[in-house]
Write an enzyme that holds these catalytic residues in place. Structure first.
Site, mmCIF file in Angstrom:
data_model
loop_
_atom_site.group_PDB
_atom_site.id
_atom_site.type_symbol
_atom_site.label_atom_id
_atom_site.label_comp_id
_atom_site.label_asym_id
_atom_site.label_seq_id
_atom_site.Cartn_x
_atom_site.Cartn_y
_atom_site.Cartn_z
ATOM 1 C CG HIS A 28 -1.905 1.102 1.238
ATOM 2 N ND1 HIS A 28 -2.749 1.363 0.184
ATOM 3 C CD2 HIS A 28 -2.176 2.052 2.186
ATOM 4 C CE1 HIS A 28 -3.501 2.401 0.468
ATOM 5 N NE2 HIS A 28 -3.167 2.849 1.673
ATOM 6 C CG HIS A 79 -3.683 6.450 2.527
ATOM 7 N ND1 HIS A 79 -4.163 5.218 2.923
ATOM 8 C CD2 HIS A 79 -4.133 7.317 3.467
ATOM 9 C CE1 HIS A 79 -4.861 5.339 4.032
ATOM 10 N NE2 HIS A 79 -4.859 6.608 4.382
ATOM 11 C CB CYS A 129 -2.915 2.969 -3.190
ATOM 12 S SG CYS A 129 -2.141 1.322 -3.115
#
Length: 220
Positions: free
Chosen positions: A49, A61, A150
């Protein structure tokens, strides 16, 4: 129900939120190690991530989240995204660029800093420009696990290009597994066996088998 459990395992390192809370309380992050505009990476179960460090312990994010589709209540939406919100966001293809603390972003994992700099052919933008890009995109957007995730977000913010190395590696693995000569031969054998078993040997049934086999063979 089984599908939700699998997705839960896929996206979260630990599927038990109580365990995460204990880890988060024990784990501390030193803000001085990060600069505005740094690209931060944390590991999940099967993927990584990504986020952009904004300074003062804050990270922007892009994360799947279903809740903004149902409420505009700021206090509810700003709470840490739970497993259920994340999974439903993936299924509904809804996500948000949001700002969370380092602890909430990292989810108890170690943080990598700017490790993609050596993998990208273009130099990173200046820190303040990276932060401006990251903050400008705060809000809700369409989400795709492969084509708009992401990693695409942070790559655009830091390098000015939307790209995902994880998507590339996944597609490469799928191509290696499915688009090979053995798969082409198997598709031909299975297709013709089904046609013979059903007793439907006609040009309309043979043609799809030939096309599929030929396509896989040429792509291998």
């Amino acid at each position: 129900m089984i599908a939700l459990k699998l997705l839960n395992w896929f996206f979260i390192t630990s599927t038990i939120e109580e365990e995460y809370e204990e880890d988060r309380e024990k784990k501390t992050y030193n803000d001085s190690l990060y600069k505005r505009g740094d690209l931060l990476i944390v590991s999940r179960t099967l993927f990584k991530h990504f986020g952009i460090y904004l300074g003062e312990g804050r990270v922007a994010h892009f994360i799947p989240d279903i809740l903004p589709a149902f409420t505009n209540e700021k206090s509810a939406v700003e709470k840490m995204v739970t497993n259920e919100r994340l999974i439903l966001g993936v299924l509904a293809k809804l996500a948000s660029v949001r700002v969370d603390s380092l602890a909430d972003f990292a989810y108890g994992a170690d943080i990598e800093v700017n490790s993609t700099d050596s993998m990208v052919s273009v130099p990173p933008l200046y820190g303040e420009e990276v932060v401006q890009r990251a903050e400008k995109l705060i809000g809700s957007f369409f989400y795709s696990l492969l084509w708009h995730n992401c990693e695409h977000y942070v790559m655009y913010c830091r390098y000015g290009v939307e790209y995902s190395f994880q998507t590339y590696q996944f597609c490469k693995a799928v191509r290696t597994a499915l688009l090979n000569r053995m798969t082409a031969l198997l598709s031909a054998v299975i297709g013709f066996c089904i046609i013979v078993y059903l007793g439907a040997i006609t040009p309309l049934t043979i043609l799809p088998v030939v096309i599929i086999t030929f396509t896989i063979w040429m792509a291998s």
